[in-house]
Design an enzyme around this catalytic site. Structure first.
Site, PDB file in Angstrom:
ATOM      1  N   GLU A  23       7.675  -1.480   7.383  1.00  0.00           N
ATOM      2  CA  GLU A  23       8.629  -2.135   6.494  1.00  0.00           C
ATOM      3  C   GLU A  23      10.018  -1.608   6.784  1.00  0.00           C
ATOM      4  O   GLU A  23      10.188  -0.521   7.356  1.00  0.00           O
ATOM      5  CB  GLU A  23       8.262  -1.943   5.023  1.00  0.00           C
ATOM      6  CG  GLU A  23       8.367  -0.533   4.507  1.00  0.00           C
ATOM      7  CD  GLU A  23       8.082  -0.428   3.005  1.00  0.00           C
ATOM      8  OE1 GLU A  23       7.567  -1.397   2.428  1.00  0.00           O
ATOM      9  OE2 GLU A  23       8.377   0.630   2.426  1.00  0.00           O
ATOM     10  N   TRP A  68      -0.373   7.744   0.048  1.00  0.00           N
ATOM     11  CA  TRP A  68      -0.392   6.739   1.105  1.00  0.00           C
ATOM     12  C   TRP A  68       0.208   7.216   2.419  1.00  0.00           C
ATOM     13  O   TRP A  68      -0.112   6.680   3.475  1.00  0.00           O
ATOM     14  CB  TRP A  68       0.336   5.469   0.639  1.00  0.00           C
ATOM     15  CG  TRP A  68      -0.439   4.685  -0.379  1.00  0.00           C
ATOM     16  CD1 TRP A  68      -1.797   4.514  -0.432  1.00  0.00           C
ATOM     17  CD2 TRP A  68       0.091   3.974  -1.505  1.00  0.00           C
ATOM     18  NE1 TRP A  68      -2.135   3.741  -1.517  1.00  0.00           N
ATOM     19  CE2 TRP A  68      -1.002   3.380  -2.195  1.00  0.00           C
ATOM     20  CE3 TRP A  68       1.367   3.754  -1.997  1.00  0.00           C
ATOM     21  CZ2 TRP A  68      -0.852   2.602  -3.339  1.00  0.00           C
ATOM     22  CZ3 TRP A  68       1.539   2.979  -3.136  1.00  0.00           C
ATOM     23  CH2 TRP A  68       0.434   2.414  -3.795  1.00  0.00           C
ATOM     24  N   GLU A 100      11.790   6.062 -11.749  1.00  0.00           N
ATOM     25  CA  GLU A 100      11.997   4.638 -12.013  1.00  0.00           C
ATOM     26  C   GLU A 100      11.253   4.066 -13.225  1.00  0.00           C
ATOM     27  O   GLU A 100      10.321   3.263 -13.083  1.00  0.00           O
ATOM     28  CB  GLU A 100      11.643   3.826 -10.758  1.00  0.00           C
ATOM     29  CG  GLU A 100      12.570   4.109  -9.588  1.00  0.00           C
ATOM     30  CD  GLU A 100      12.367   3.133  -8.436  1.00  0.00           C
ATOM     31  OE1 GLU A 100      11.415   2.327  -8.465  1.00  0.00           O
ATOM     32  OE2 GLU A 100      13.180   3.171  -7.496  1.00  0.00           O
ATOM     33  N   GLU A 106      16.748   8.500  -4.610  1.00  0.00           N
ATOM     34  CA  GLU A 106      16.134   7.491  -3.741  1.00  0.00           C
ATOM     35  C   GLU A 106      17.077   6.322  -3.544  1.00  0.00           C
ATOM     36  O   GLU A 106      17.651   5.813  -4.512  1.00  0.00           O
ATOM     37  CB  GLU A 106      14.815   6.992  -4.359  1.00  0.00           C
ATOM     38  CG  GLU A 106      14.140   5.863  -3.587  1.00  0.00           C
ATOM     39  CD  GLU A 106      12.861   5.382  -4.282  1.00  0.00           C
ATOM     40  OE1 GLU A 106      12.177   6.220  -4.896  1.00  0.00           O
ATOM     41  OE2 GLU A 106      12.569   4.176  -4.194  1.00  0.00           O
TER      42      GLU A 106
END
Length: 343
Positions: free
Chosen positions: A301, A74, A172, A260
């Site tokens: 965002e 992306w 995750e 992260e």
């Protein structure tokens, strides 16, 4: 007349001395070569795990700080050497994370395209002398073990000789995944594949509940050398309760690595929580835990370090950098300055 003679003689003496010094300099002295600052990898060398700490080639605890790229499919434009160089030079990062997207049009659907993006980042990190995390960015990696094994086997064979490389096999794991039954056996299979080609570089293993339950990993650890466990947080959502869980894991001897984190809420939006971000940085500094901020992206965002339309090649001005990016960049610069001032 006597005064003039003395002045004349003094001038002749100065001329002789200066000529002599000039000859000496020409014959025996050469101009110094400009000094080049050590790269992070030159400074720290091969990393390893000793107790709950990441240590450098001398056995001294080391804390890496840097940025994570966004999902490769992306925001793949940022997976290029110019962006890596800019982050190293202008943001003073010592580590960068390449988040290989696996699903949603990622590696499973377009393996060569996505793999080449990661390779480009790793090669750039090698050139710039910074560390690089090869991240299998997948929430259900234990369902894709064959693909992960093939990918990490290839990466270890290709890059395992370099001390720059860190592996992250599982990004995750979900809340309902089981550490003992699903996550740990998956890690052990991938570790076995990596170690065929790379016997000792760091491997950072994801933990249950979006890499928050590091205490479960500490209770049932992977019995291999140079293994750390992934801790993820978003400052506006995860606060003291998660730091308490992390402390329990550390006290049991687990080495943690924040591959992260965000300065905002866990959904990537909301306001930047500067106060809680600083509390987290104090905690990470206290325990010498390395970190990467999510993320180098221009997505609209709060978690994005860049504003929409920022160049993918670096050269970002203040107007290109988001509030989160400004906060994180300043922390990177402040800590880099402190470390350079240390003997």
């Amino acid at each position: 007349m006597k005064s003039v003679s003395r002045s004349y003689l003094f001038g002749v003496m100065l001329l002789v001395v200066s000529l002599g010094l000039g000859c000496k300099s020409t014959e025996s002295e050469k101009p110094d070569k400009p000094t080049r600052a050590q790269t992070p990898v030159e400074k720290y060398g091969k990393l390893s795990i000793v107790g709950p700490r990441v240590v450098d080639q001398t056995g001294k605890a080391v804390q890496l700080r840097g940025m994570s790229l966004f999902w490769s499919q992306w925001q793949g434009g940022f997976y290029n050497p110019a962006a890596v160089k800019w982050l190293k030079d202008d943001w003073q990062v010592t580590v960068i994370r390449a988040a290989l997207a696996v699903d949603h049009g990622g590696y499973r659907q377009n393996p060569e395209v996505e793999k080449q993006k990661v390779i480009a980042v790793v090669e750039a990190a090698l050139k710039e002398g910074i560390y690089v995390i090869i991240d299998w960015h997948d929430h259900e990696a234990h369902k894709h073990i064959a693909q992960a094994r093939a990918f990490f086997g290839e990466m270890a064979q290709r890059f395992g000789q370099y001390p720059n490389v860190i592996y992250e096999p599982y990004n995750e794991p979900l809340e309902n995944a089981d550490w003992a039954i699903q996550i740990k056996p998956y890690h052990e299979a991938i570790i076995q594949e990596i170690r065929k080609h790379d016997p000792d570089n760091l491997i950072v293993c994801g933990t249950r509940m979006w890499s928050q339950r590091v205490d479960e990993a500490a209770d049932n650890p992977i019995r291999q050398p140079n293994i750390a466990y992934t801790l993820h947080y978003y400052a506006a959502t995860h606060k003291q309760e998660l730091r308490t869980i992390a402390t329990k894991a550390i006290n049991k001897g687990a080495a943690l690595f924040v591959t992260e984190f965000g300065t905002c809420a866990a959904d990537g939006n909301g306001k930047v929580d500067a106060a809680e971000s600083k509390l987290w940085w104090e905690f990470l500094d206290q325990h010498q835990i390395s970190w990467c901020n999510w993320s180098v992206a221009d997505k609209d965002e709060a978690a994005s370090a860049l504003r929409p339309g920022a160049s993918v090649n670096g050269q970002w001005t203040a107007a290109d950098i988001s509030p989160s990016g400004q906060l994180v960049r300043q922390e990177l610069l402040n800590k880099a300055k402190l470390e350079k001032a240390q003997p």
